[in-house]
Design a protein around this motif. Structure first.
Motif, PDB file in Angstrom:
ATOM      1  N   ALA A 233      -4.367 -24.946  69.892  1.00  0.00           N
ATOM      2  CA  ALA A 233      -5.818 -24.987  70.079  1.00  0.00           C
ATOM      3  C   ALA A 233      -6.484 -25.461  68.796  1.00  0.00           C
ATOM      4  CB  ALA A 233      -6.333 -23.606  70.470  1.00  0.00           C
ATOM      5  N   GLY A 234      -7.796 -25.606  68.853  1.00  0.00           N
ATOM      6  CA  GLY A 234      -8.608 -25.930  67.693  1.00  0.00           C
ATOM      7  C   GLY A 234      -9.689 -24.879  67.523  1.00  0.00           C
ATOM      8  N   ALA A 235     -10.544 -25.072  66.528  1.00  0.00           N
ATOM      9  CA  ALA A 235     -11.639 -24.135  66.305  1.00  0.00           C
ATOM     10  C   ALA A 235     -12.792 -24.830  65.608  1.00  0.00           C
ATOM     11  CB  ALA A 235     -11.186 -22.942  65.479  1.00  0.00           C
ATOM     12  N   GLU A 236     -13.978 -24.344  65.871  1.00  0.00           N
ATOM     13  CA  GLU A 236     -15.179 -24.712  65.123  1.00  0.00           C
ATOM     14  C   GLU A 236     -15.672 -23.456  64.423  1.00  0.00           C
ATOM     15  OE1 GLU A 236     -17.853 -26.255  68.036  1.00  0.00           O
ATOM     16  OE2 GLU A 236     -16.856 -28.215  68.132  1.00  0.00           O
ATOM     17  N   ILE A 237     -15.798 -23.527  63.103  1.00  0.00           N
ATOM     18  CA  ILE A 237     -16.237 -22.382  62.310  1.00  0.00           C
ATOM     19  C   ILE A 237     -17.593 -22.703  61.699  1.00  0.00           C
ATOM     20  CG2 ILE A 237     -15.750 -20.935  60.303  1.00  0.00           C
ATOM     21  CD1 ILE A 237     -13.923 -20.443  62.720  1.00  0.00           C
ATOM     22  N   ASP A 238     -18.557 -21.829  61.928  1.00  0.00           N
ATOM     23  CA  ASP A 238     -19.924 -22.007  61.430  1.00  0.00           C
ATOM     24  C   ASP A 238     -19.998 -21.473  60.004  1.00  0.00           C
ATOM     25  OD1 ASP A 238     -20.807 -22.987  63.955  1.00  0.00           O
ATOM     26  OD2 ASP A 238     -20.874 -20.916  64.677  1.00  0.00           O
ATOM     27  N   LEU A 239     -20.166 -22.367  59.053  1.00  0.00           N
ATOM     28  CA  LEU A 239     -20.153 -21.976  57.652  1.00  0.00           C
ATOM     29  C   LEU A 239     -21.205 -20.919  57.350  1.00  0.00           C
ATOM     30  CD1 LEU A 239     -19.682 -25.530  56.123  1.00  0.00           C
ATOM     31  CD2 LEU A 239     -17.994 -23.680  56.092  1.00  0.00           C
ATOM     32  N   GLU A 240     -22.363 -21.035  57.983  1.00  0.00           N
ATOM     33  CA  GLU A 240     -23.446 -20.094  57.685  1.00  0.00           C
ATOM     34  C   GLU A 240     -23.172 -18.703  58.240  1.00  0.00           C
ATOM     35  OE1 GLU A 240     -24.743 -22.521  61.338  1.00  0.00           O
ATOM     36  OE2 GLU A 240     -23.685 -22.871  59.439  1.00  0.00           O
ATOM     37  N   ARG A 241     -22.147 -18.556  59.099  1.00  0.00           N
ATOM     38  CA  ARG A 241     -21.850 -17.250  59.685  1.00  0.00           C
ATOM     39  C   ARG A 241     -20.663 -16.555  59.014  1.00  0.00           C
ATOM     40  NH1 ARG A 241     -22.281 -17.576  66.170  1.00  0.00           N
ATOM     41  NH2 ARG A 241     -22.875 -15.395  65.866  1.00  0.00           N
ATOM     42  N   ILE A 242     -20.012 -17.227  58.073  1.00  0.00           N
ATOM     43  CA  ILE A 242     -18.914 -16.575  57.356  1.00  0.00           C
ATOM     44  C   ILE A 242     -19.497 -15.472  56.484  1.00  0.00           C
ATOM     45  CG2 ILE A 242     -17.129 -16.882  55.600  1.00  0.00           C
ATOM     46  CD1 ILE A 242     -16.771 -19.744  56.616  1.00  0.00           C
ATOM     47  N   PRO A 243     -19.005 -14.235  56.610  1.00  0.00           N
ATOM     48  CA  PRO A 243     -19.573 -13.121  55.830  1.00  0.00           C
ATOM     49  C   PRO A 243     -19.057 -13.133  54.395  1.00  0.00           C
ATOM     50  CG  PRO A 243     -17.788 -12.331  57.218  1.00  0.00           C
ATOM     51  CD  PRO A 243     -17.964 -13.782  57.554  1.00  0.00           C
ATOM     52  N   VAL A 244     -19.893 -13.557  53.479  1.00  0.00           N
ATOM     53  CA  VAL A 244     -19.491 -13.695  52.075  1.00  0.00           C
ATOM     54  C   VAL A 244     -19.740 -12.375  51.351  1.00  0.00           C
ATOM     55  CG1 VAL A 244     -19.863 -14.967  49.938  1.00  0.00           C
ATOM     56  CG2 VAL A 244     -20.061 -16.147  52.141  1.00  0.00           C
ATOM     57  N   ALA A 245     -18.707 -11.834  50.736  1.00  0.00           N
ATOM     58  CA  ALA A 245     -18.838 -10.577  49.997  1.00  0.00           C
ATOM     59  C   ALA A 245     -19.750 -10.758  48.796  1.00  0.00           C
ATOM     60  CB  ALA A 245     -17.464 -10.096  49.547  1.00  0.00           C
ATOM     61  N   ALA A 246     -20.460  -9.702  48.432  1.00  0.00           N
ATOM     62  CA  ALA A 246     -21.330  -9.732  47.261  1.00  0.00           C
ATOM     63  C   ALA A 246     -20.527 -10.098  46.020  1.00  0.00           C
ATOM     64  CB  ALA A 246     -22.000  -8.379  47.068  1.00  0.00           C
ATOM     65  N   GLY A 247     -21.048 -11.044  45.247  1.00  0.00           N
ATOM     66  CA  GLY A 247     -20.380 -11.484  44.031  1.00  0.00           C
ATOM     67  C   GLY A 247     -19.415 -12.627  44.247  1.00  0.00           C
ATOM     68  N   SER A 248     -19.197 -13.015  45.497  1.00  0.00           N
ATOM     69  CA  SER A 248     -18.317 -14.135  45.790  1.00  0.00           C
ATOM     70  C   SER A 248     -19.174 -15.337  46.185  1.00  0.00           C
ATOM     71  CB  SER A 248     -17.329 -13.756  46.903  1.00  0.00           C
ATOM     72  OG  SER A 248     -16.368 -14.771  47.095  1.00  0.00           O
ATOM     73  N   ASP A 249     -18.550 -16.340  46.766  1.00  0.00           N
ATOM     74  CA  ASP A 249     -19.243 -17.543  47.195  1.00  0.00           C
ATOM     75  C   ASP A 249     -18.573 -18.057  48.460  1.00  0.00           C
ATOM     76  OD1 ASP A 249     -17.197 -19.859  46.364  1.00  0.00           O
ATOM     77  OD2 ASP A 249     -17.231 -18.361  44.772  1.00  0.00           O
ATOM     78  N   LEU A 250     -19.200 -19.016  49.117  1.00  0.00           N
ATOM     79  CA  LEU A 250     -18.737 -19.461  50.423  1.00  0.00           C
ATOM     80  C   LEU A 250     -17.323 -20.030  50.364  1.00  0.00           C
ATOM     81  CD1 LEU A 250     -19.208 -19.996  53.420  1.00  0.00           C
ATOM     82  CD2 LEU A 250     -20.314 -22.160  52.789  1.00  0.00           C
ATOM     83  N   ARG A 251     -17.053 -20.890  49.389  1.00  0.00           N
ATOM     84  CA  ARG A 251     -15.725 -21.497  49.351  1.00  0.00           C
ATOM     85  C   ARG A 251     -14.641 -20.440  49.105  1.00  0.00           C
ATOM     86  NH1 ARG A 251     -13.675 -27.244  47.035  1.00  0.00           N
ATOM     87  NH2 ARG A 251     -11.487 -26.943  47.540  1.00  0.00           N
ATOM     88  N   THR A 252     -14.907 -19.478  48.239  1.00  0.00           N
ATOM     89  CA  THR A 252     -13.928 -18.419  47.997  1.00  0.00           C
ATOM     90  C   THR A 252     -13.741 -17.570  49.247  1.00  0.00           C
ATOM     91  OG1 THR A 252     -14.524 -18.372  45.656  1.00  0.00           O
ATOM     92  CG2 THR A 252     -13.343 -16.466  46.513  1.00  0.00           C
ATOM     93  N   ALA A 253     -14.831 -17.308  49.980  1.00  0.00           N
ATOM     94  CA  ALA A 253     -14.721 -16.549  51.216  1.00  0.00           C
ATOM     95  C   ALA A 253     -13.868 -17.277  52.246  1.00  0.00           C
ATOM     96  CB  ALA A 253     -16.111 -16.268  51.792  1.00  0.00           C
ATOM     97  N   ALA A 254     -13.936 -18.607  52.248  1.00  0.00           N
ATOM     98  CA  ALA A 254     -13.177 -19.388  53.223  1.00  0.00           C
ATOM     99  C   ALA A 254     -11.752 -19.677  52.769  1.00  0.00           C
ATOM    100  CB  ALA A 254     -13.897 -20.714  53.501  1.00  0.00           C
TER     101      ALA A 254
END
Length: 317
Positions: A233-254
């Motif tokens: 299968a495949g997936a579409e992931i919404d970047l704005e919905r990734i829950p980023v921990a405090a003190g981190s950033d989007l790329r590190t969360a992903a």
């Protein structure tokens, strides 16, 4: 050869040998039928092993022995949880250099025992030996689960909602702090002290609307790919919905590894009810971050549009 190329080589090389009833390589745990429980339900045993090597997975100067003892067990219990199981026993093998064979080893075992006691998990065997080049730790964990509750990577379905069972990126940001010499930050502590989601895994395993599940050890960008590959299968992931921990950033969360949160897919028509029930049971949310598609690719989305990002999680080779 990449890590997964090597794993595929192993799988192919051993494919002609008898499996002796085991469902083997491809999930967080190997699965073995184990008869029926007191209620007449078919049960299985779950087996997983994980290796921690000094200089690759931890720095001794930056990780107290007691914390490392807990972590060595936690990462294995996380695999049992990812299959919907309950941990029951472990085996521990450890190679120690001469300067870690006394107080350090005792502190390590104290941490290992603390987490074993919390989850009523017996230490039933293993091995010890001397090392000439750093500490190496190998844990094998054994779990039990009703056969109908076992969650695999191969059962995601197009239309499923993709969920993360917690915020992401704290461990990756904590590793950055450790490598920069900032050893006493909350993020560094989060990296050294992962919490396996054992109760959550048991609960999700019992939910029929939950289809595929695994834990996030190498990062969302890599680990979701394992579900997609196994589920074709495949997936579409919404970047704005990734829950980023405090003190981190989007790329590190992903892309950052070792968050050990559960990643799972669930039927779209039951997703809202599932999320509400999870919050009621555990007092915190799960996060819908995207959807499974009929394609074969992972697509990052921003504001409803594909965004070309060459993001990858941790690779071992």
């Amino acid at each position: 050869m990449t890590e997964f190329g090597f794993i595929e080589h192993i799988r192919t090389s051993f494919a002609t040998l008898p499996d002796n009833g085991f469902e083997g390589i491809g999930d967080d745990c190997a699965v073995l039928p184990a008869g029926t429980d007191a209620e007449g339900r078919e049960e299985v045993l779950l087996f997983t092993a994980d290796l921690l090597t000094e200089g690759v997975h931890f720095l001794r100067r930056a990780t107290p022995a007691r914390e490392l003892g807990r972590k060595a067990l936690a990462v294995n219990l996380s695999d049992i949880a990812a299959m919907g199981g309950r941990p029951v026993a472990t085996l521990l093998s450890i190679a120690l250099p001469r300067d870690a064979a006394g107080t350090w080893a005792e502190e390590f075992m104290a941490g290992y025992r603390e987490l074993s006691e919390r989850y009523a998990t017996a230490l039933v065997g293993g091995d010890t030996t001397r090392s000439e080049s750093g500490i190496t730790i190998n844990v094998t964990a054994i779990g039990r689960a009703p056969a109908a509750h076992v969650k695999r990577r191969s059962t995601a379905r197009p239309g499923d909602v993709v969920f993360a069972a917690g915020e992401l990126g704290a461990s990756g940001a904590g590793l950055r702090d450790i490598l920069a010499g900032r050893l006493d930050t909350p993020l560094a502590a989060a990296h050294r002290n992962p919490e396996p989601q054992v109760a959550e895994g048991l609960w999700l395993g019992a939910r029929e609307e939950v289809h595929a599940m695994m834990d996030l050890s190498d990062g969302l960008a890599s680990d979701l790919g394992h579900i997609l590959e196994r589920s074709a299968a495949g997936a579409e992931i919404d970047l704005e919905r990734i829950p980023v921990a405090a003190g981190s950033d989007l790329r590190t969360a992903a892309c950052g590894g070792e968050d050990y949160r559960l990643l799972f897919t669930a039927a779209a028509d039951a997703a809202e009810e599932l999320a509400a029930a999870f919050r009621a049971r555990f007092g915190r949310p799960v996060y819908p971050i995207g959807r499974i598609t009929a394609g074969r690719e992972l697509v990052w989305m921003r504001d409803g549009r594909p965004e070309p990002l060459d993001w990858h999680g941790f690779t071992h080779y």
